[in-house]
Design a protein around this motif. Sequence first.
Motif, mmCIF file in Angstrom:
data_model
loop_
_atom_site.group_PDB
_atom_site.id
_atom_site.type_symbol
_atom_site.label_atom_id
_atom_site.label_comp_id
_atom_site.label_asym_id
_atom_site.label_seq_id
_atom_site.Cartn_x
_atom_site.Cartn_y
_atom_site.Cartn_z
ATOM 1 N N GLU A 15 0.829 -1.200 0.000
ATOM 2 C CA GLU A 15 0.000 0.000 0.000
ATOM 3 C C GLU A 15 0.869 1.258 0.000
ATOM 4 N N ILE A 16 2.037 1.194 0.651
ATOM 5 C CA ILE A 16 2.949 2.334 0.634
ATOM 6 C C ILE A 16 3.402 2.622 -0.793
ATOM 7 N N SER A 49 1.659 2.457 -3.373
ATOM 8 C CA SER A 49 0.630 3.256 -4.027
ATOM 9 C C SER A 49 0.884 4.744 -3.810
ATOM 10 N N SER A 50 1.275 5.109 -2.590
ATOM 11 C CA SER A 50 1.599 6.514 -2.322
ATOM 12 C C SER A 50 2.853 6.936 -3.070
ATOM 13 N N ARG A 54 1.676 7.812 -6.592
ATOM 14 C CA ARG A 54 0.980 9.107 -6.630
ATOM 15 C C ARG A 54 1.976 10.266 -6.513
ATOM 16 N N ALA A 55 2.998 10.085 -5.676
ATOM 17 C CA ALA A 55 4.025 11.130 -5.561
ATOM 18 C C ALA A 55 4.794 11.283 -6.870
ATOM 19 N N GLU A 72 7.965 16.926 -2.855
ATOM 20 C CA GLU A 72 7.595 15.540 -3.121
ATOM 21 C C GLU A 72 8.760 14.590 -2.870
ATOM 22 N N SER A 110 8.892 14.008 0.756
ATOM 23 C CA SER A 110 7.826 13.092 1.150
ATOM 24 C C SER A 110 8.176 11.650 0.792
ATOM 25 N N ARG A 157 8.497 8.180 3.150
ATOM 26 C CA ARG A 157 7.846 6.906 2.854
ATOM 27 C C ARG A 157 8.866 5.783 2.685
#
Length: 406
Positions: free
Chosen positions: A237-238, A240-241, A244-245, A350, A353, A357
Amino acid sequence: MTYISNTRFMMSLSRFFRTMHWHHAVKTAVAGLFTWFVTQGLHLDQGYWAILTAIIVMQSNVGGSLKAGWIRFLGTTVGATVGAACALFLGHGGWPLFVSMLITMLICSNVTLLRDSVRVAALTAVIILFVSDNANQHPLYLALMRFIEISLGIATALIVSFFVFPAKARTLLRPGIAHTLRKSAQLFDLLCEFRQMELYRPGELFHLKDEVVRSMMKNYDLLAEARREPGYDREAEIFSSFLRAQDRIYESILTMDHAVHAIEPDQPHVELVDELSQMAGTVSDEMRQLADCLDKSQCAPDSDRLIAAMQAMDTRLDSMRSERVFATFSRNEVLQFFSFLHAVQETAREVSSLALRTGTLEGRSTQRNASCSWSARLQHKSLRRTKQDGTTNRETNDHQPKGQRV
């Protein structure tokens, strides 16, 4: 000399096998052979359909095989049912063929779960009609045998995919994301170079853009396959982020591209060439470091350089505002300048970020704490840096003229 030659030969051979994508070839061959043995043991007259299915279903990773197997299973079920029904009630010929294909494709096209199975279903329906006519076999018997053969091929392909050189889609996401980051860093560097040199060469950008987009699309496909795999967890699931980033990074790069495309000489860029070059270089280096983190399962970003670069940029911008430098330029020049600058700053945010992650992805508390600390320092010291008079950058911008706001 003979020993040295043999050693070099073995090293070359080893390098050759490492670079070859032979795992998938071996798995597919094993699946085909295994299916053949099973069909021979069950004395299936048309066992070759099971072998063909095993070859089609076998993908490079478990998630891909599950997706292909599910599509094949649903398509065969719908197509065999419709084909057998049309053969029973309408007979054979052009009209039943038309009706069977029409009904099959209407069902699959209007049911979300079946949309990917539309071609398989239509082909199965046509095969049931033609084979039952030419072989003089009952349509229901043919539909049942086709269902058994396809299910057998799917089952053997999935068994081999799980137990012979198993590859998980979520493990392939790491190098995929790393590759996208490196290509994005190249594109970012090239646009910064064009900005500094005050030129624009679209031919050099086209292929890099295409590579970045293709890599991003491939990563999304891998993520969809990872979600089908057993044991799908928080780590996937990480990812997925991450994707998106990466989308937002690419959007910022496209903004930079638009700003550079309309380059005009003697813009505000000339007032902070050193600061902009330092921040741009640090951002691209950080993207490459994060790519290395993903490849090596380690995360040690150089946060101090990025923080210092953004602080230097903020300090220089404050100085330019106080000196009213932007008042000497036209509105279009100021807007173009801030369009490029904001895109660089958004890319930096980004990247910070992504570093956070990445630390979470490793699952090590020390790495997570390090990533959180450096990301927090970046946000609070650079992005929301407090003024000496107690106001923030955002509050100060509200009091700036519209053409001079960041």
